[in-house]
Design a protein around this motif. Structure first.
Motif, PDB file in Angstrom:
ATOM      1  N   ASP A 129       0.812  -1.220   0.000  1.00 58.25           N
ATOM      2  CA  ASP A 129       0.000   0.000   0.000  1.00 58.25           C
ATOM      3  C   ASP A 129       0.847   1.273   0.000  1.00 58.25           C
ATOM      4  N   ALA A 130       2.137   1.167  -0.305  1.00 57.34           N
ATOM      5  CA  ALA A 130       3.036   2.329  -0.266  1.00 57.34           C
ATOM      6  C   ALA A 130       2.594   3.391  -1.275  1.00 57.34           C
ATOM      7  N   LYS A 131       2.596   4.622  -0.820  1.00 57.96           N
ATOM      8  CA  LYS A 131       2.265   5.772  -1.671  1.00 57.96           C
ATOM      9  C   LYS A 131       3.479   6.688  -1.717  1.00 57.96           C
ATOM     10  N   GLU A 132       3.905   7.032  -2.936  1.00 62.20           N
ATOM     11  CA  GLU A 132       5.036   7.941  -3.089  1.00 62.20           C
ATOM     12  C   GLU A 132       4.620   9.342  -2.656  1.00 62.20           C
ATOM     13  N   LYS A 150       4.943   6.648   2.140  1.00 64.70           N
ATOM     14  CA  LYS A 150       4.219   6.389   3.391  1.00 64.70           C
ATOM     15  C   LYS A 150       3.366   5.151   3.186  1.00 64.70           C
ATOM     16  N   SER A 151       3.121   4.444   4.296  1.00 61.33           N
ATOM     17  CA  SER A 151       2.353   3.203   4.250  1.00 61.33           C
ATOM     18  C   SER A 151       1.608   3.022   5.553  1.00 61.33           C
ATOM     19  N   GLU A 152       0.299   2.887   5.464  1.00 60.81           N
ATOM     20  CA  GLU A 152      -0.512   2.634   6.659  1.00 60.81           C
ATOM     21  C   GLU A 152      -0.207   1.250   7.230  1.00 60.81           C
ATOM     22  N   THR A 153       0.009   0.270   6.359  1.00 60.98           N
ATOM     23  CA  THR A 153       0.315  -1.083   6.825  1.00 60.98           C
ATOM     24  C   THR A 153       1.612  -1.086   7.620  1.00 60.98           C
ATOM     25  N   LEU A 154       2.626  -0.378   7.114  1.00 61.87           N
ATOM     26  CA  LEU A 154       3.906  -0.293   7.822  1.00 61.87           C
ATOM     27  C   LEU A 154       3.716   0.395   9.177  1.00 61.87           C
ATOM     28  N   LYS A 155       2.914   1.440   9.192  1.00 56.60           N
ATOM     29  CA  LYS A 155       2.623   2.165  10.436  1.00 56.60           C
ATOM     30  C   LYS A 155       1.992   1.242  11.472  1.00 56.60           C
ATOM     31  N   ASN A 156       1.120   0.353  11.019  1.00 53.23           N
ATOM     32  CA  ASN A 156       0.416  -0.546  11.932  1.00 53.23           C
ATOM     33  C   ASN A 156       1.203  -1.802  12.277  1.00 53.23           C
ATOM     34  N   THR A 157       2.296  -2.066  11.550  1.00 56.77           N
ATOM     35  CA  THR A 157       3.059  -3.299  11.741  1.00 56.77           C
ATOM     36  C   THR A 157       4.324  -3.092  12.559  1.00 56.77           C
ATOM     37  N   ILE A 158       5.019  -1.986  12.324  1.00 57.41           N
ATOM     38  CA  ILE A 158       6.318  -1.718  12.955  1.00 57.41           C
ATOM     39  C   ILE A 158       6.111  -0.841  14.188  1.00 57.41           C
ATOM     40  N   SER A 159       6.862  -1.105  15.255  1.00 52.88           N
ATOM     41  CA  SER A 159       6.730  -0.292  16.468  1.00 52.88           C
ATOM     42  C   SER A 159       7.185   1.140  16.194  1.00 52.88           C
ATOM     43  N   GLU A 160       6.550   2.059  16.860  1.00 51.18           N
ATOM     44  CA  GLU A 160       6.839   3.485  16.676  1.00 51.18           C
ATOM     45  C   GLU A 160       8.296   3.809  16.975  1.00 51.18           C
ATOM     46  N   GLU A 161       8.900   3.126  17.949  1.00 55.34           N
ATOM     47  CA  GLU A 161      10.293   3.379  18.317  1.00 55.34           C
ATOM     48  C   GLU A 161      11.255   3.119  17.152  1.00 55.34           C
ATOM     49  N   SER A 162      10.912   2.193  16.282  1.00 55.25           N
ATOM     50  CA  SER A 162      11.783   1.858  15.159  1.00 55.25           C
ATOM     51  C   SER A 162      11.901   2.994  14.144  1.00 55.25           C
ATOM     52  N   PHE A 163      10.987   3.942  14.184  1.00 53.96           N
ATOM     53  CA  PHE A 163      11.033   5.074  13.252  1.00 53.96           C
ATOM     54  C   PHE A 163      11.935   6.195  13.757  1.00 53.96           C
ATOM     55  N   ARG A 164      12.479   6.044  14.976  1.00 54.90           N
ATOM     56  CA  ARG A 164      13.465   6.979  15.538  1.00 54.90           C
ATOM     57  C   ARG A 164      13.019   8.450  15.472  1.00 54.90           C
ATOM     58  N   GLY A 165      11.778   8.692  15.827  1.00 55.49           N
ATOM     59  CA  GLY A 165      11.292  10.069  15.881  1.00 55.49           C
ATOM     60  C   GLY A 165      10.648  10.544  14.593  1.00 55.49           C
ATOM     61  N   ASP A 166      10.837   9.823  13.502  1.00 57.86           N
ATOM     62  CA  ASP A 166      10.145  10.178  12.270  1.00 57.86           C
ATOM     63  C   ASP A 166       8.699   9.718  12.360  1.00 57.86           C
ATOM     64  N   LYS A 167       7.879  10.231  11.454  1.00 58.56           N
ATOM     65  CA  LYS A 167       6.464   9.885  11.449  1.00 58.56           C
ATOM     66  C   LYS A 167       6.292   8.390  11.145  1.00 58.56           C
ATOM     67  N   PRO A 168       5.606   7.641  12.014  1.00 61.78           N
ATOM     68  CA  PRO A 168       5.387   6.215  11.759  1.00 61.78           C
ATOM     69  C   PRO A 168       4.724   5.992  10.404  1.00 61.78           C
TER      70      PRO A 168
END
Length: 195
Positions: A129-132, A150-168
């Motif tokens: 579901d990635a959108k450029e 950006k990807s909603e699936t990625l946001k819902n799958t990966i923990s927020e901490e793994s994004f290191r302060g970037d938008k999940p």
């Protein structure tokens, strides 16, 4: 008499200290080998995520280590950084999921050659579901094209901490190619290149 005794005593102390120092260095090196990384500890103590459907077409960003092993075979490396297909694909895992990937297209003689072929391959290893969001060329390196997604699936799958302060849910693809440059793509969480 005291001077004659002092010299052998001093020499024996120096020898003892130097022997202790080499033992200390050996212990530190042995500890580096025997102390597992945080990911290795998690792999042994935490259950991997339940068998879920891949979030990419083939094993890719956000998928589990098991997905990669099924798709690409057993890796070289460890639980944190695994090398697949003779270092064509180098994957960093965090909490059992792929958070960074390097695709060394130049190391695979049968792999994609043109930018279109490389992008077609990359589209299989990023969330379905990635959108450029944006596509730019690196100001410091004209051989690098930077694509933000950006990807909603990625946001819902990966923990927020793994994004290191970037938008999940955000991630980057950095495609590097050009004259005299071995084609390489990096796919990683977040949208900041140099944090």
């Amino acid at each position: 008499m005291a001077k004659r005794l002092a010299i052998p005593l001093l020499a024996s102390i120096l020898l003892t200290l130097s022997a202790c120092n080499s033992d200390k260095e050996k212990i530190v090196k042995d500890e580096d080998v025997t102390n597992p990384s945080l990911e290795e500890q998690k792999a042994e103590t935490e259950a991997p995520p339940p068998d879920e459907e891949r979030i990419t077409e083939t094993a890719g960003l956000g998928d589990t280590r098991e997905n990669f092993n099924e798709e690409y075979g057993e890796p070289e490396g460890d639980e944190e950084i695994s090398n697949y297909q003779d270092d064509f694909l180098i994957v960093t895992f965090e909490n059992h999921r792929a958070v960074n990937m390097e695709l060394h297209f130049g190391s695979n003689p049968d792999g994609p050659k043109s930018q279109e072929e490389m992008m077609a391959f990359i589209e299989k290893v990023i969330p379905k579901d990635a959108k450029e969001v944006e596509r730019t060329t690196n100001d410091l390196n004209s051989n690098q094209q930077i694509i933000q997604y950006k990807s909603e699936t990625l946001k819902n799958t990966i923990s927020e901490e793994s994004f290191r302060g970037d938008k999940p849910g955000t991630f980057l693809v950095i495609l590097e190619e050009g004259e005299g440059v071995a084609p390489l793509a990096t796919v990683s969480l977040g949208i900041e290149q140099n944090k």
